[in-house]
Write a protein that holds these residues in place. Structure first.
Motif, mmCIF file in Angstrom:
data_model
loop_
_atom_site.group_PDB
_atom_site.id
_atom_site.type_symbol
_atom_site.label_atom_id
_atom_site.label_comp_id
_atom_site.label_asym_id
_atom_site.label_seq_id
_atom_site.Cartn_x
_atom_site.Cartn_y
_atom_site.Cartn_z
ATOM 1 N N GLY A 214 0.787 -1.222 0.000
ATOM 2 C CA GLY A 214 0.000 0.000 0.000
ATOM 3 C C GLY A 214 0.816 1.267 0.000
ATOM 4 O O GLY A 214 0.255 2.359 0.149
ATOM 5 N N GLN A 215 2.136 1.163 -0.161
ATOM 6 C CA GLN A 215 3.003 2.328 -0.184
ATOM 7 C C GLN A 215 3.596 2.496 -1.575
ATOM 8 O O GLN A 215 3.925 1.509 -2.245
ATOM 9 C CB GLN A 215 4.130 2.191 0.849
ATOM 10 C CG GLN A 215 3.650 2.041 2.279
ATOM 11 C CD GLN A 215 2.946 3.288 2.787
ATOM 12 O OE1 GLN A 215 3.116 4.385 2.247
ATOM 13 N NE2 GLN A 215 2.139 3.122 3.833
ATOM 14 N N PRO A 216 3.765 3.739 -2.031
ATOM 15 C CA PRO A 216 4.278 3.958 -3.389
ATOM 16 C C PRO A 216 5.781 3.717 -3.470
ATOM 17 O O PRO A 216 6.478 3.631 -2.455
ATOM 18 C CB PRO A 216 3.943 5.433 -3.633
ATOM 19 C CG PRO A 216 3.964 6.047 -2.269
ATOM 20 C CD PRO A 216 3.440 4.993 -1.332
ATOM 21 N N ALA A 217 6.276 3.610 -4.668
ATOM 22 C CA ALA A 217 7.717 3.480 -4.878
ATOM 23 C C ALA A 217 8.415 4.735 -4.366
ATOM 24 O O ALA A 217 7.924 5.849 -4.519
ATOM 25 C CB ALA A 217 8.011 3.262 -6.363
ATOM 26 N N GLY A 218 9.565 4.542 -3.759
ATOM 27 C CA GLY A 218 10.300 5.658 -3.172
ATOM 28 C C GLY A 218 9.992 5.890 -1.707
ATOM 29 O O GLY A 218 10.665 6.695 -1.052
ATOM 30 N N HIS A 219 8.983 5.202 -1.184
ATOM 31 C CA HIS A 219 8.636 5.366 0.229
ATOM 32 C C HIS A 219 9.732 4.762 1.108
ATOM 33 O O HIS A 219 10.253 3.684 0.832
ATOM 34 C CB HIS A 219 7.298 4.689 0.515
ATOM 35 C CG HIS A 219 6.912 4.722 1.961
ATOM 36 N ND1 HIS A 219 6.480 5.862 2.585
ATOM 37 C CD2 HIS A 219 6.903 3.738 2.908
ATOM 38 C CE1 HIS A 219 6.212 5.592 3.850
ATOM 39 N NE2 HIS A 219 6.460 4.308 4.066
ATOM 40 N N LYS A 220 10.076 5.471 2.170
ATOM 41 C CA LYS A 220 11.095 4.991 3.105
ATOM 42 C C LYS A 220 10.417 4.370 4.320
ATOM 43 O O LYS A 220 9.441 4.918 4.841
ATOM 44 C CB LYS A 220 12.003 6.137 3.546
ATOM 45 C CG LYS A 220 12.782 6.776 2.398
ATOM 46 C CD LYS A 220 13.625 7.940 2.895
ATOM 47 C CE LYS A 220 14.366 8.603 1.738
ATOM 48 N NZ LYS A 220 15.171 9.768 2.188
ATOM 49 N N LEU A 221 10.948 3.251 4.742
ATOM 50 C CA LEU A 221 10.364 2.570 5.898
ATOM 51 C C LEU A 221 11.466 1.926 6.727
ATOM 52 O O LEU A 221 12.560 1.649 6.241
ATOM 53 C CB LEU A 221 9.344 1.521 5.452
ATOM 54 C CG LEU A 221 9.793 0.431 4.463
ATOM 55 C CD1 LEU A 221 10.423 -0.751 5.178
ATOM 56 C CD2 LEU A 221 8.612 -0.038 3.633
ATOM 57 N N HIS A 222 11.153 1.710 7.984
ATOM 58 C CA HIS A 222 12.065 0.997 8.873
ATOM 59 C C HIS A 222 11.728 -0.489 8.837
ATOM 60 O O HIS A 222 10.553 -0.869 8.921
ATOM 61 C CB HIS A 222 11.957 1.519 10.304
ATOM 62 C CG HIS A 222 12.660 2.824 10.514
ATOM 63 N ND1 HIS A 222 12.029 4.040 10.374
ATOM 64 C CD2 HIS A 222 13.955 3.100 10.838
ATOM 65 C CE1 HIS A 222 12.886 5.012 10.613
ATOM 66 N NE2 HIS A 222 14.060 4.478 10.896
ATOM 67 N N ALA A 223 12.740 -1.297 8.693
ATOM 68 C CA ALA A 223 12.571 -2.750 8.690
ATOM 69 C C ALA A 223 13.715 -3.358 9.489
ATOM 70 O O ALA A 223 14.756 -2.726 9.714
ATOM 71 C CB ALA A 223 12.543 -3.293 7.266
ATOM 72 N N SER A 224 13.508 -4.588 9.914
ATOM 73 C CA SER A 224 14.533 -5.255 10.719
ATOM 74 C C SER A 224 14.736 -6.674 10.222
ATOM 75 O O SER A 224 13.796 -7.339 9.783
ATOM 76 C CB SER A 224 14.132 -5.271 12.198
ATOM 77 O OG SER A 224 12.995 -6.079 12.402
ATOM 78 N N LEU A 225 15.980 -7.104 10.288
ATOM 79 C CA LEU A 225 16.358 -8.476 9.961
ATOM 80 C C LEU A 225 17.152 -9.000 11.147
ATOM 81 O O LEU A 225 18.264 -8.530 11.421
ATOM 82 C CB LEU A 225 17.193 -8.518 8.680
ATOM 83 C CG LEU A 225 17.661 -9.902 8.232
ATOM 84 C CD1 LEU A 225 16.474 -10.784 7.855
ATOM 85 C CD2 LEU A 225 18.630 -9.792 7.049
ATOM 86 N N SER A 226 16.582 -9.944 11.869
ATOM 87 C CA SER A 226 17.240 -10.439 13.080
ATOM 88 C C SER A 226 16.669 -11.796 13.439
ATOM 89 O O SER A 226 15.674 -12.255 12.863
ATOM 90 C CB SER A 226 17.029 -9.468 14.246
ATOM 91 O OG SER A 226 15.681 -9.494 14.668
ATOM 92 N N SER A 227 17.299 -12.408 14.421
ATOM 93 C CA SER A 227 16.826 -13.701 14.922
ATOM 94 C C SER A 227 15.918 -13.537 16.131
ATOM 95 O O SER A 227 15.567 -14.529 16.770
ATOM 96 C CB SER A 227 18.030 -14.570 15.307
ATOM 97 O OG SER A 227 18.791 -13.937 16.331
ATOM 98 N N CYS A 228 15.540 -12.313 16.449
ATOM 99 C CA CYS A 228 14.760 -12.053 17.660
ATOM 100 C C CYS A 228 13.360 -12.638 17.538
ATOM 101 O O CYS A 228 12.732 -12.587 16.470
ATOM 102 C CB CYS A 228 14.667 -10.554 17.921
ATOM 103 S SG CYS A 228 16.278 -9.747 18.088
#
Length: 625
Positions: A214-228
């Protein structure tokens, strides 16, 4: 998808960057793995073979390339970080493996293990089990399984991260960035922002390459990659900590990110949110917000009899809920969290004033704003980057506790002074700026307490309770019982003694007029001075007080005594004939002149009877007040 995703455990991934031993151990743990440590010749040969393509990248001038997960301790070689005794090793023959100076182990190109200083930098080999995987949070996967990624070794380059549904996170040298790709449609989905080639572990800022979630191209977002796990907090560098360590005023993440973004209140930027009181809950039939309250009088600081004012310190606690906002970082049910000024500034709070304030302004000594959860929170989904549980505003009780110092007016009824009992009050009202009388009011249930000393210098505090008042005011009344001990010794006893002295002058010889007059006038002047000093310590009122009646009566008696002394004349003996010849017989002593009968009646009967009758009536009136 490479078949290495499903290979038997353990499997290895080479990280072709030189790191210290501690940094290598940390990065493997963040990837849900451990520092490689072969446990057999087969595993040692497999790791050596997998290391061979990186010989020109990992310490090119040396034959030893990788750190191994073991270290020399006082008990011998043991695994790290578990500390278990080493069951297998492949050190080069004819070397002293118990050299305490060289306490770390490295893997050589020929498969042998080599001793080295622990402060050196080598490449890293991480070992993974079949159950090892990482979570990618921040997108909109339909199932939690789709958000799981595994580390897969890649020859001659950095490892990549493969997901269950075929998505790939890989480093692209040509672009100088980490990006998530979908090989099924040959498209880049998003890429990590920021400078540097560190692995995309932990909480990072990403940019969408195409429309997603639901977000357009160029949108900035926070994401995480972890084993938590879902309930654990992910540090920006990828480490996991328990949820109770989040925002606990102590740094637990290596990068201190656990104490960042610790705002408790989640509210919109609507300015009216702070000015308009929250409406009652939908289940409430009343359209007015009721504030539950408790008030504690902590001490009576001073009682100003002359100006009819009392200085007292009190603490007022108001409780309500605001369902227009949400809360985070609250403790378990029943434990309140103090709100910082920034958080409390986002909320509506009632403004107070004291109706019977005696000049000046209300002085606030302190304030404490607490948020207390009364129901379990709503936990985030597996896609949420922010794993902080959300407490709905209707399930959170706000406690605003304020301490005030106020000088309030109190009309003193002094007719019975010094046997008076004064009824004073402090009346707290909701200021019109709080939203209006029709929007908010005090609840009829109010807890009232007094925690200060009951006995003051001149008074005793008793009967502190709330009285009925209007809906937007809270009135607390209390009684001040004057302590008579000091006043009895400083007023009644001296005046009584002066009356006795004046009465004693009636028994002085009637011929000693100077003595009687001087003593009577002195007692009158001393008594009037005592009366004047007492009057100056009390408010100037037109009403007559019992203490005034007492002094007026004694002054009147002293005045009558003076009049008696002036008017009374001694009784003269009868005259005798004067003889011109000298008598040889001794002459009789004329004696002391006899006091008149009226004086004897006055000093023995009239004055004592007047004093007794007056005291009976006076103290009867005192006891009936």
């Amino acid at each position: 998808m490479p078949t290495s995703v499903f290979r038997d455990q353990p499997f290895y991934a080479i990280l072709p960057e030189e790191r210290s031993l501690q940094a290598s151990l940390a990065v493997c743990q963040v990837m849900d793995g451990s520092l490689a440590l072969p446990t057999s010749d087969i595993e040692n040969a497999r790791l050596t073979q997998q290391m061979a393509p990186f010989s020109d990248m990992c310490v090119p001038t040396s034959t030893w390339k990788l750190w191994l997960g073991t270290r020399l301790t006082a008990a011998g070689w043991s695994t790290i970080p578990a500390g278990a005794p080493l069951a297998y090793h492949n050190f080069r023959p004819a070397i002293n493996i118990n050299n305490s100076v060289l306490g770390c182990a490295e893997l050589r190109l020929d498969g042998y293990w080599e001793l080295d200083y622990c402060k050196s930098k080598r490449c890293t080999a991480c070992s993974f089990e079949r159950t090892s995987f990482l979570h990618f949070r921040g997108l909109c996967f339909d199932k939690e399984l789709e958000a799981r990624f595994r580390v897969v070794g890649s020859p001659e380059r950095r490892p990549v991260f493969w997901s269950h549904q075929g998505l790939l996170i890989a480093w692209r040298d040509s672009l100088g960035r980490w990006q998530m790709e979908d090989p099924n449609i040959n498209a880049t989905l998003l890429w990590r922002l920021g400078v540097g080639s560190d692995y995309p572990l932990g909480r990072q800022l990403w940019r969408l390459e195409r429309e997603m979630c639901g977000q357009p191209a160029g949108h900035k977002l926070h994401a995480s990659l972890s084993s938590c796990a879902a309930e654990e907090f992910t540090c920006s560098t990828g480490e996991c900590i328990a949820p109770h360590l989040r925002c606990n005023f102590h740094y637990d993440c290596p990068d201190r990110s656990d104490e960042a973004s610790c705002a408790v209140v989640e509210a919109s930027n609507d300015a009216l949110l702070k000015q308009v009181p929250p409406p009652p809950l939908e289940s409430s039939e009343d359209a007015t917000l009721q504030l539950e309250s408790s008030i504690t009088l902590t001490r009576v600081a001073a009682v100003d009899d002359l100006n009819m004012a009392i200085t007292l310190e009190f603490q007022l606690t108001l409780m309500w809920s605001d369902h227009r906002v949400n809360f985070r970082h609250l403790r378990a049910t029943g434990q309140g969290v103090m709100l910082a000024e920034e958080d409390s500034g986002r909320l509506w709070r009632p403004l107070l004033r004291v109706a019977n304030l005696d000049g000046g302004k209300l002085e606030e000594l302190g304030r404490r704003f607490l948020a207390q959860a009364v129901a379990p929170p709503t936990h985030p989904t597996f896609n949420d980057v922010n794993i902080d549980p959300v407490f709905e505003g209707r399930h959170v009780r706000l406690h605003l506790t304020q301490r005030f110092l106020a000088r309030v007016a109190c009309y003193l009824e002094l007719y019975s002074y010094p046997f008076d009992q004064q009824r004073c009050a402090v009346e707290v009202q909701l200021a019109p700026e709080s939203g209006g009388e029709a929007a908010v009011r005090f609840s009829p249930r109010t807890e009232v307490r007094y925690t200060g000393p009951e006995t003051l210098a001149m008074y005793t505090v008793k009967h502190v309770d709330r009285v009925d008042a209007t809906e937007n005011s809270l009135r607390v009344e209390f009684e001040l019982h004057r302590r008579q001990g000091v006043i009895m010794l400083s007023t009644f006893l001296p005046s009584g003694l002066l009356l006795l002295v004046s009465w004693a002058t009636l028994f002085v010889q009637v011929t000693a007029l100077n003595v009687r007059a001087i003593m009577s006038l002195t007692t009158l002047l001393v008594l009037y001075t005592l009366f004047a000093n007492m009057s100056r310590s009390l408010p100037a009122t037109a009403s007559i007080k019992l203490i005034d009646v007492w002094f007026f009566f004694i002054i009147f008696l002293l005045f009558i005594n003076i009049v008696v002394h002036i008017c009374v004349r001694p009784t003269t003996p009868p005259t005798t004939e004067v003889k011109v010849f000298a008598s040889t017989q001794p002459q009789p002593d004329p004696g002391v002149p006899e006091a008149p009968r009226l004086l004897r009646w006055y000093r023995l009967v009239i004055l004592p009877v007047l004093v007794v009758l007056f005291n009976l009536m006076f103290w009867l009136v005192v006891l009936t007040q």
